[in-house]
Scaffold this motif. Structure first.
Motif, short mmCIF file in Angstrom:
data_model
loop_
_atom_site.label_atom_id
_atom_site.label_comp_id
_atom_site.label_asym_id
_atom_site.label_seq_id
_atom_site.Cartn_x
_atom_site.Cartn_y
_atom_site.Cartn_z
N THR A 125 0.79 -1.23 0.00
CA THR A 125 0.00 0.00 0.00
C THR A 125 0.82 1.28 0.00
OG1 THR A 125 -0.15 -0.05 2.42
CG2 THR A 125 -1.91 -1.14 1.18
N LEU A 126 2.07 1.22 0.47
CA LEU A 126 2.87 2.44 0.56
C LEU A 126 4.20 2.35 -0.18
CD1 LEU A 126 2.32 3.68 4.23
CD2 LEU A 126 1.56 4.77 2.12
N LEU A 127 4.97 1.30 0.09
CA LEU A 127 6.32 1.24 -0.47
C LEU A 127 6.31 1.10 -1.99
CD1 LEU A 127 9.33 1.26 -0.02
CD2 LEU A 127 9.25 -1.20 0.42
N LEU A 128 5.54 0.14 -2.50
CA LEU A 128 5.51 -0.04 -3.96
C LEU A 128 4.93 1.17 -4.69
CD1 LEU A 128 4.53 -3.82 -4.30
CD2 LEU A 128 6.76 -2.75 -4.67
N LEU A 148 9.49 15.79 -5.14
CA LEU A 148 9.88 15.53 -6.52
C LEU A 148 9.48 16.65 -7.49
CD1 LEU A 148 8.91 11.73 -6.69
CD2 LEU A 148 11.22 12.69 -6.58
N GLY A 149 8.86 17.72 -6.96
CA GLY A 149 8.55 18.86 -7.81
C GLY A 149 7.08 19.19 -7.96
N TRP A 150 6.19 18.45 -7.30
CA TRP A 150 4.77 18.76 -7.41
C TRP A 150 4.42 19.91 -6.48
CZ3 TRP A 150 0.72 17.26 -3.66
CH2 TRP A 150 -0.58 17.57 -4.11
N SER A 151 3.57 20.80 -6.96
CA SER A 151 3.12 21.94 -6.16
C SER A 151 1.70 21.66 -5.67
CB SER A 151 3.14 23.23 -6.98
OG SER A 151 4.46 23.54 -7.41
N PRO A 152 1.50 21.43 -4.37
CA PRO A 152 0.16 21.15 -3.85
C PRO A 152 -0.81 22.28 -4.18
CG PRO A 152 1.85 20.71 -2.19
CD PRO A 152 2.53 21.41 -3.32
N LEU A 197 5.99 5.96 -8.02
CA LEU A 197 5.93 7.42 -8.16
C LEU A 197 7.30 7.99 -8.51
CD1 LEU A 197 4.47 10.13 -7.94
CD2 LEU A 197 4.88 10.06 -5.46
N VAL A 198 8.32 7.53 -7.83
CA VAL A 198 9.68 8.01 -8.13
C VAL A 198 10.06 7.64 -9.56
CG1 VAL A 198 12.11 7.79 -7.54
CG2 VAL A 198 10.39 7.96 -5.72
N GLY A 199 9.79 6.39 -9.94
CA GLY A 199 10.15 5.95 -11.29
C GLY A 199 9.42 6.71 -12.38
N VAL A 200 8.10 6.86 -12.22
CA VAL A 200 7.32 7.56 -13.24
C VAL A 200 7.73 9.03 -13.33
CG1 VAL A 200 4.99 8.34 -13.83
CG2 VAL A 200 5.37 5.99 -13.07
N SER A 201 8.06 9.64 -12.20
CA SER A 201 8.44 11.05 -12.21
C SER A 201 9.79 11.27 -12.86
CB SER A 201 8.47 11.59 -10.77
OG SER A 201 7.20 11.49 -10.16
N ARG A 202 10.69 10.31 -12.71
CA ARG A 202 12.06 10.49 -13.20
C ARG A 202 12.28 10.00 -14.63
NH1 ARG A 202 13.55 14.54 -10.26
NH2 ARG A 202 13.85 14.10 -8.04
#
Length: 257
Positions: free
Chosen positions: A48-51, A145-149, A56-61
């Motif tokens: 639920t959290l780690l994967l 990672l660069g997202w602006s809430p 998210l890190v992979g898709v963003s980078r």
């Protein structure tokens, strides 16, 4: 009648008194219990959290991945939040309920003051609580990672609620009709399948088909909400239809033991 006949020696009174807690309180306690168990379970945290965080890190980078038009960090977060909902509401709930059913826990809880309706309501509330935790954690990571809430997160609330309803009902339907070992295998396989091509994280090349699936509808609705701040009416309707259909099927075929 004398006091000696109504109260045993030693001053102890075994006369039944009081009543069960109100229904709402029972449901909240059950929801808190289920959410706590999930947060303490290493396998559940991985799912639920780690994967989702790693995705998210992979898709963003990985900039070669096509997320569609719009703010890339917001689109990445939207897709991964949709994945997180499926991880908790469908895969995690199906596996936990399936083994509770095999071990007789569901049957015992269904005959307690909580009742069947209270048990199911507690499960749904537990999923909602876990999704809130996921959104907070993944949102914090996306910010790094660069997202602006922004207020666009509120636009995604209807999609998240319908997604929780649809996938929780689907997970309970699986857990209530298939043996626990089969539920474990199917739930994990479906999670991988939806991640790879179900339209959750990335727009699917099979969009005419995946748009009619709850995964594609959820992914599209959350990505559009976070990416452009718009309500995706079509996907929301698809999610509503799935939520109603799976709930009715669950009410009809779910077996408690």
């Amino acid at each position: 009648m004398s006091a000696s006949l109504t109260k045993p020696a030693g001053g102890l009174d075994f006369t039944p008194g009081g009543s069960s807690a109100p229904f709402a309180r029972r449901v909240l306690r059950q929801a808190r219990f289920e959410a706590t168990i999930a947060l303490r379970n290493g396998e559940q945290l991985l799912l639920t959290l780690l994967l989702p965080a790693l995705v998210l890190v992979g898709v963003s980078r990985v900039t070669s991945l096509d997320l569609g038009p719009g703010d890339r960090p917001a689109l990445a977060l939207g897709g991964v939040v949709a994945l997180a909902v499926v991880s908790t509401a469908f895969t995690g709930q199906a596996i936990a309920t399936g083994f509770d059913r095999r071990n007789g826990v569901l049957r015992l809880l269904a005959t307690s003051p909580l009742g069947r309706g209270g048990l199911l309501a507690g499960k749904v509330l537990a999923v909602l609580g876990l999704v809130v935790v996921q959104v907070v954690v993944l949102g914090a990571l996306a910010t790094a990672l660069g997202w602006s809430p922004s207020g666009r997160l509120l636009v995604a609330v209807p999609a998240l609620l319908l997604g929780v309803a649809a996938f929780t009902a689907l997970g309970l339907l699986l857990a209530g009709t298939v043996r626990a070992e089969g539920t474990l295998a199917v739930a994990n396989f479906v999670w991988v399948l939806l991640l790879a091509g179900g339209g959750l994280v990335l727009p699917s090349p099979l969009s005419p088909v995946t748009d009619l699936l709850p995964s594609g509808a959820l992914g599209t609705a959350v990505r559009e909400a976070l990416g452009s701040g718009t309500f995706a009416v079509g996907p929301l309707i698809v999610l509503l239809v799935w939520a109603v259909a799976c709930s009715l099927a669950c009410a009809r075929w779910f077996r408690w033991e």
